[in-house]
Scaffold this active site. Structure first.
Site, PDB file in Angstrom:
ATOM      1  CG  HIS A  31      -0.349  -0.314   2.449  1.00  9.56           C
ATOM      2  ND1 HIS A  31       0.695   0.657   2.927  1.00  9.56           N
ATOM      3  CD2 HIS A  31      -0.337  -1.408   3.367  1.00  9.56           C
ATOM      4  CE1 HIS A  31       0.984   0.059   4.422  1.00  9.56           C
ATOM      5  NE2 HIS A  31       0.427  -0.964   4.524  1.00  9.56           N
ATOM      6  N   GLY A  33       1.790   3.043   2.224  1.00  5.26           N
ATOM      7  CA  GLY A  33       2.995   3.154   3.301  1.00  5.26           C
ATOM      8  C   GLY A  33       4.106   2.525   2.755  1.00  5.26           C
ATOM      9  CG  HIS A  34       4.083  -1.827   2.075  1.00  7.10           C
ATOM     10  ND1 HIS A  34       2.746  -2.244   1.947  1.00  7.10           N
ATOM     11  CD2 HIS A  34       4.776  -2.353   3.110  1.00  7.10           C
ATOM     12  CE1 HIS A  34       2.622  -3.146   3.109  1.00  7.10           C
ATOM     13  NE2 HIS A  34       3.772  -3.046   3.872  1.00  7.10           N
TER      14      HIS A  34
END
Length: 273
Positions: A31, A33-34
């Site tokens: 997502h 964040g990754h």
């Protein structure tokens, strides 16, 4: 971008890699964040590797190993779009062997907070990361602050085993409404979304209190618990940067952490003060 599935392929890739190697270990279902970790890794290293491995040794019996989201094609596409050099997608049989020596997480750090609820979890985390760090020969590893306890325990492992690795701690990425991004957010149904926001709102409440001069940890936790009602709260903690519980907030050396159940989904969040 190379798609790598075996240790032999990874060893060959690393042997021929140029410049600094940056590594982002994940369990897939990537997502935003990754993506923030990946972008930082790609920008700071000549070679970038992302692993997407749902590690069975860090799941406890009855946890969500079987239903943990797996999105291989999406993960590959995201890595390609962000300039990753190689994605490592191993099978568990590729990484683990019978009767292999085990790494045990430090007792003091691994039996509090997450470790109290999930005994043995951090042993599994260190077991796989020790392998991945050595296989990738990473110079820098990028991990998010959302898993703060994991971050601190991994730093301890790097120091203990004299691994020549820089651990880069990256800020939490949130949805516009404040919810910390997590692969497990897919479990949250629409009617539970408002309750999920109670975690970040409780942390915002703590931050506002501190900005207005409140230093007493007990008072801060009491106010957070009011915001968290009616959730089933696992823990609310005010600690220093080594996860020692503290009674008074010290700016620049404080972490406030929360874990709670939203429906059947367990969420965690934190802020660094």
């Amino acid at each position: 971008m190379q798609i790598i599935r075996t240790i032999k392929e990874l060893e060959n890739f690393v042997q021929n890699a140029s410049g600094k190697i940056g590594f982002v270990p994940t369990m897939g279902a990537l997502h935003d964040g990754h993506v923030s970790l990946i972008k930082k890794c790609v920008s700071e290293n000549e070679t970038s590797i992302v692993s997407t491995f749902v590690n069975p040794t860090q799941f406890l019996p009855g946890e969500d190993l079987d239903k943990y989201p797996r999105k291989e094609q999406s993960d590959i596409q995201i890595c390609e779009q962000n300039g990753v050099s190689a994605i490592f997608i191993p099978d568990a049989n590729e990484l683990y062997f019978e009767d292999e020596p085990l790494i045990v997480a430090p007792k003091k750090l691994s039996t509090i907070l997450e470790g109290k609820t999930r005994p043995g979890h951090f042993d599994g985390v260190l077991r796989v990361l020790n392998k991945l760090f050595r296989l990738t020969r990473a110079n820098s590893v990028y991990m998010g602050k959302k898993d703060t306890q994991q971050l601190i325990i991994v730093q301890n492992m790097i120091k203990t085993f004299f691994l020549n690795i820089e651990l880069v701690a990256c800020d939490i990425v949130r949805e516009p409404d404040g919810l910390a991004l997590s692969s497990r957010n897919v479990y949250i149904c629409d009617e539970d979304k408002c309750n999920a926001l109670r975690l970040s709102r409780s942390l915002n409440k703590a931050l506002n209190l501190i900005q207005n001069g409140e230093e007493d940890a007990s008072e801060i936790k009491a106010n957070m618990l009011e915001v968290l009602e009616p959730l089933k709260v696992d823990y609310v903690a005010v600690t220093d940067r080594n996860l020692n519980e503290i009674s008074k907030v010290e700016k620049g050396n404080t972490i406030i952490l929360v874990a709670a159940y939203v429906g059947k989904t367990r969420l965690i969040d934190n802020i660094w003060i």
